[in-house]
Design a protein around this motif. Sequence first.
Motif, PDB file in Angstrom:
ATOM      1  N   ASP A 340      48.752  38.641  33.813  1.00 14.94           N
ATOM      2  CA  ASP A 340      48.921  37.928  35.083  1.00 14.94           C
ATOM      3  C   ASP A 340      48.505  36.463  34.947  1.00 14.94           C
ATOM      4  OD1 ASP A 340      49.512  38.027  37.973  1.00 14.94           O
ATOM      5  OD2 ASP A 340      47.392  37.558  38.167  1.00 14.94           O
ATOM      6  N   ASP A 341      47.408  36.188  34.224  1.00 10.18           N
ATOM      7  CA  ASP A 341      47.003  34.797  33.985  1.00 10.18           C
ATOM      8  C   ASP A 341      48.043  34.052  33.150  1.00 10.18           C
ATOM      9  OD1 ASP A 341      44.701  35.335  35.391  1.00 10.18           O
ATOM     10  OD2 ASP A 341      43.469  35.702  33.607  1.00 10.18           O
ATOM     11  N   LEU A 342      48.615  34.740  32.157  1.00  7.62           N
ATOM     12  CA  LEU A 342      49.637  34.109  31.329  1.00  7.62           C
ATOM     13  C   LEU A 342      50.894  33.804  32.138  1.00  7.62           C
ATOM     14  CD1 LEU A 342      50.670  33.210  28.552  1.00  7.62           C
ATOM     15  CD2 LEU A 342      51.384  35.581  28.139  1.00  7.62           C
ATOM     16  N   ARG A 343      51.260  34.708  33.027  1.00  8.74           N
ATOM     17  CA  ARG A 343      52.431  34.491  33.875  1.00  8.74           C
ATOM     18  C   ARG A 343      52.208  33.293  34.814  1.00  8.74           C
ATOM     19  NH1 ARG A 343      52.641  39.233  35.421  1.00  8.74           N
ATOM     20  NH2 ARG A 343      54.234  40.025  33.992  1.00  8.74           N
ATOM     21  N   LYS A 344      50.979  33.173  35.371  1.00  9.29           N
ATOM     22  CA  LYS A 344      50.682  32.031  36.235  1.00  9.29           C
ATOM     23  C   LYS A 344      50.705  30.717  35.457  1.00  9.29           C
ATOM     24  CE  LYS A 344      47.827  34.586  39.545  1.00  9.29           C
ATOM     25  NZ  LYS A 344      46.462  34.746  40.135  1.00  9.29           N
ATOM     26  N   TYR A 345      50.198  30.746  34.230  1.00  6.24           N
ATOM     27  CA  TYR A 345      50.205  29.522  33.426  1.00  6.24           C
ATOM     28  C   TYR A 345      51.629  29.100  33.068  1.00  6.24           C
ATOM     29  CZ  TYR A 345      49.757  26.484  29.365  1.00  6.24           C
ATOM     30  OH  TYR A 345      49.885  25.439  28.482  1.00  6.24           O
ATOM     31  N   CYS A 346      52.453  30.066  32.742  1.00  7.41           N
ATOM     32  CA  CYS A 346      53.833  29.725  32.391  1.00  7.41           C
ATOM     33  C   CYS A 346      54.617  29.200  33.591  1.00  7.41           C
ATOM     34  CB  CYS A 346      54.543  30.953  31.809  1.00  7.41           C
ATOM     35  SG  CYS A 346      53.877  31.500  30.218  1.00  7.41           S
ATOM     36  N   SER A 347      54.228  29.583  34.790  1.00  2.83           N
ATOM     37  CA  SER A 347      54.912  29.107  36.000  1.00  2.83           C
ATOM     38  C   SER A 347      54.338  27.792  36.511  1.00  2.83           C
ATOM     39  CB  SER A 347      54.816  30.157  37.108  1.00  2.83           C
ATOM     40  OG  SER A 347      55.386  31.391  36.679  1.00  2.83           O
ATOM     41  N   SER A 348      53.203  27.356  35.992  1.00  3.46           N
ATOM     42  CA  SER A 348      52.555  26.142  36.467  1.00  3.46           C
ATOM     43  C   SER A 348      53.155  24.910  35.802  1.00  3.46           C
ATOM     44  CB  SER A 348      51.050  26.210  36.175  1.00  3.46           C
ATOM     45  OG  SER A 348      50.829  26.227  34.774  1.00  3.46           O
ATOM     46  N   PRO A 349      52.955  23.715  36.378  1.00  2.01           N
ATOM     47  CA  PRO A 349      53.467  22.473  35.758  1.00  2.01           C
ATOM     48  C   PRO A 349      52.791  22.141  34.435  1.00  2.01           C
ATOM     49  CG  PRO A 349      52.985  22.145  38.111  1.00  2.01           C
ATOM     50  CD  PRO A 349      52.412  23.474  37.723  1.00  2.01           C
ATOM     51  N   GLU A 350      51.649  22.745  34.152  1.00  6.18           N
ATOM     52  CA  GLU A 350      50.968  22.450  32.888  1.00  6.18           C
ATOM     53  C   GLU A 350      51.729  22.969  31.681  1.00  6.18           C
ATOM     54  OE1 GLU A 350      47.097  24.041  33.188  1.00  6.18           O
ATOM     55  OE2 GLU A 350      46.480  22.771  34.877  1.00  6.18           O
ATOM     56  N   CYS A 351      52.570  23.972  31.900  1.00  2.09           N
ATOM     57  CA  CYS A 351      53.332  24.565  30.791  1.00  2.09           C
ATOM     58  C   CYS A 351      54.729  23.944  30.733  1.00  2.09           C
ATOM     59  CB  CYS A 351      53.435  26.078  30.974  1.00  2.09           C
ATOM     60  SG  CYS A 351      54.427  26.904  29.691  1.00  2.09           S
ATOM     61  N   LEU A 358      62.316  26.880  23.297  1.00  2.00           N
ATOM     62  CA  LEU A 358      62.890  26.566  21.984  1.00  2.00           C
ATOM     63  C   LEU A 358      62.220  27.345  20.852  1.00  2.00           C
ATOM     64  CD1 LEU A 358      63.331  22.688  22.358  1.00  2.00           C
ATOM     65  CD2 LEU A 358      65.118  24.442  22.430  1.00  2.00           C
ATOM     66  N   LYS A 359      60.968  27.769  21.062  1.00  2.36           N
ATOM     67  CA  LYS A 359      60.247  28.492  20.013  1.00  2.36           C
ATOM     68  C   LYS A 359      60.464  30.003  20.084  1.00  2.36           C
ATOM     69  CE  LYS A 359      56.548  25.038  20.008  1.00  2.36           C
ATOM     70  NZ  LYS A 359      55.085  24.811  20.152  1.00  2.36           N
ATOM     71  N   LEU A 360      61.162  30.468  21.110  1.00  2.00           N
ATOM     72  CA  LEU A 360      61.351  31.905  21.296  1.00  2.00           C
ATOM     73  C   LEU A 360      62.741  32.320  20.855  1.00  2.00           C
ATOM     74  CD1 LEU A 360      59.746  32.241  24.870  1.00  2.00           C
ATOM     75  CD2 LEU A 360      58.686  32.742  22.659  1.00  2.00           C
ATOM     76  N   LYS A 361      62.858  33.584  20.431  1.00  2.00           N
ATOM     77  CA  LYS A 361      64.151  34.143  20.034  1.00  2.00           C
ATOM     78  C   LYS A 361      64.932  34.651  21.241  1.00  2.00           C
ATOM     79  CE  LYS A 361      62.557  35.602  15.453  1.00  2.00           C
ATOM     80  NZ  LYS A 361      62.397  36.747  14.533  1.00  2.00           N
ATOM     81  N   ASP A 362      64.211  35.268  22.183  1.00  2.00           N
ATOM     82  CA  ASP A 362      64.866  35.850  23.356  1.00  2.00           C
ATOM     83  C   ASP A 362      64.370  35.089  24.593  1.00  2.00           C
ATOM     84  OD1 ASP A 362      66.161  37.345  25.205  1.00  2.00           O
ATOM     85  OD2 ASP A 362      65.367  39.284  24.551  1.00  2.00           O
ATOM     86  N   VAL A 363      65.120  34.067  24.996  1.00  2.00           N
ATOM     87  CA  VAL A 363      64.729  33.258  26.153  1.00  2.00           C
ATOM     88  C   VAL A 363      64.891  34.052  27.444  1.00  2.00           C
ATOM     89  CG1 VAL A 363      65.173  31.101  27.380  1.00  2.00           C
ATOM     90  CG2 VAL A 363      65.442  31.200  24.894  1.00  2.00           C
ATOM     91  N   LYS A 364      65.892  34.918  27.477  1.00  2.00           N
ATOM     92  CA  LYS A 364      66.131  35.729  28.675  1.00  2.00           C
ATOM     93  C   LYS A 364      64.949  36.649  28.955  1.00  2.00           C
ATOM     94  CE  LYS A 364      69.526  38.864  30.701  1.00  2.00           C
ATOM     95  NZ  LYS A 364      70.814  39.591  30.484  1.00  2.00           N
ATOM     96  N   ARG A 365      64.367  37.199  27.910  1.00  2.00           N
ATOM     97  CA  ARG A 365      63.200  38.080  28.079  1.00  2.00           C
ATOM     98  C   ARG A 365      61.979  37.284  28.587  1.00  2.00           C
ATOM     99  NH1 ARG A 365      60.706  41.870  23.225  1.00  2.00           N
ATOM    100  NH2 ARG A 365      59.014  42.790  24.484  1.00  2.00           N
ATOM    101  N   PHE A 366      61.845  36.045  28.120  1.00  2.00           N
ATOM    102  CA  PHE A 366      60.751  35.191  28.587  1.00  2.00           C
ATOM    103  C   PHE A 366      60.900  34.875  30.079  1.00  2.00           C
ATOM    104  CE2 PHE A 366      59.297  30.765  29.266  1.00  2.00           C
ATOM    105  CZ  PHE A 366      57.937  30.982  29.118  1.00  2.00           C
ATOM    106  N   ALA A 367      62.123  34.555  30.492  1.00  2.00           N
ATOM    107  CA  ALA A 367      62.366  34.277  31.911  1.00  2.00           C
ATOM    108  C   ALA A 367      62.134  35.519  32.767  1.00  2.00           C
ATOM    109  CB  ALA A 367      63.789  33.761  32.094  1.00  2.00           C
ATOM    110  N   SER A 368      62.494  36.685  32.256  1.00  6.81           N
ATOM    111  CA  SER A 368      62.260  37.924  32.994  1.00  6.81           C
ATOM    112  C   SER A 368      60.764  38.209  33.149  1.00  6.81           C
ATOM    113  CB  SER A 368      62.951  39.088  32.287  1.00  6.81           C
ATOM    114  OG  SER A 368      62.680  40.313  32.937  1.00  6.81           O
ATOM    115  N   PHE A 369      60.006  37.897  32.104  1.00  9.33           N
ATOM    116  CA  PHE A 369      58.548  38.097  32.177  1.00  9.33           C
ATOM    117  C   PHE A 369      57.910  37.179  33.224  1.00  9.33           C
ATOM    118  CE2 PHE A 369      54.438  36.400  30.678  1.00  9.33           C
ATOM    119  CZ  PHE A 369      53.668  37.534  30.842  1.00  9.33           C
ATOM    120  N   ILE A 370      58.382  35.922  33.285  1.00 13.67           N
ATOM    121  CA  ILE A 370      57.840  34.990  34.266  1.00 13.67           C
ATOM    122  C   ILE A 370      58.161  35.439  35.691  1.00 13.67           C
ATOM    123  CG2 ILE A 370      57.973  32.609  35.115  1.00 13.67           C
ATOM    124  CD1 ILE A 370      58.370  31.686  32.289  1.00 13.67           C
TER     125      ILE A 370
END
Length: 410
Positions: A340-351, A358-370
């Motif tokens: 949950d903390d990681l999800r909040k950080y990825c949604s914040s302007p700091e990230c 660009l560093k991920l293989k599956d961008v769609k999976r990253f967006a789904s996690f967020i």
Amino acid sequence: MKLLTLPSFLLLFFETAILSNFVTADTNVHYLDNNEFFKFSNPRQIYGTKPLHIFCYQGKPKYIIHIWQSVILYINHSTDDYNQFDGGSPEHVEKEYLEKRYSWTSGLFSSKSKTFHLNPFNTSCIGIESQDTYSVHLKIIRVDLWNILKLVAGIVFFLSAPTLSKNTLFHYVCGVSSGVCASFLILIYFLSKLFPRKTFMYGVIGAGWTLVIYFLQILWDNMKTILSLYRTYVIWYIVITGTISFILCYRWGPVQNQRTMNLIKWSLQLLGLLLIFFSSHFQEAAMAQVILLLLFTYVPKRWVLAPKMYWKKRFPPKLKPISNDEYYEQGVRETAKALDDLRKYCSSPECNQWKTALKLKDVKRFASFIEGNSHLSDEEILEYETSIREEVTDDSDNGEDAQFSEDESS
């Protein structure tokens, strides 16, 4: 020979007159206790005859449970035609009675009170000289709320002094209050212009604060009468002097100098310590409270925590092992919290999401996690459960084989 005997004769005459007046003063001593009520009157009603009655309270031993105790003596007198004397014993009261009775300054700057706060732990005496009928009532308050209020106010003043010394509103309140109380000095200043001699003027100005304190004492003793009879004048006086004081404070602005702020802070802390000390007649306990507050405020925390750290090092606490179920619950709880903390950080302007994508293989999976979906796919969950079942099966087979080998050896 006549010149030598005349002074002796006059001295003997005055001593005899003083002693005869004191003997006919009809002195009575009464020791009072809690809720005792006495009523006295002059049965002769002879003009000029004022009997002296002395009321004493014998102090009790000092115990910590009596730290906020108060003893109050009330005098119910229809008029102010009486004289009062106080002392630590009947002899002291009688001595003060003689000194004031035969002194030409007996009535100068003397104030009368109908309520006396006595020391609960020492013997206290009050002498009343009156020709009229009056009554006396002694009351013992086990826990005086005023004493507790003074203690709390002292602690608040002491702890909040660093903040109040920098507060603009507090500066204005103090300035206006000082202007209202010190307005007598302005009157004394204008009166001093009438006197041509500078030395006399300096003396008048120097005694100004003494007169202010004396007038304030008179006002406090007669506050109820003044507010009932001269309420309009009191309100206009406070409004006018308060407005002038506010204008002057606004013109010069709040305090900006750091040293002046330090003086205000130290004054507030001193006021707080005095309130704590005078919140109880038990002076030893009050001083102990003052010392504890000073230690709590100024002693470094590492000195306070040093014995605790030494105790933990000398006797470390025993760690209680957790069970498998507790270990599993803790793992699930901490993992969910970290995700949950990681999800909040990825949604914040700091990230920087684009740089991370660009560093991920599956961008769609990253967006789904967020967006709140699970961080594991169905295949990964199935593979994890399959591996768990295999480990459990292997452990059970190994346990059965070990048990079978032990049975054969036996």
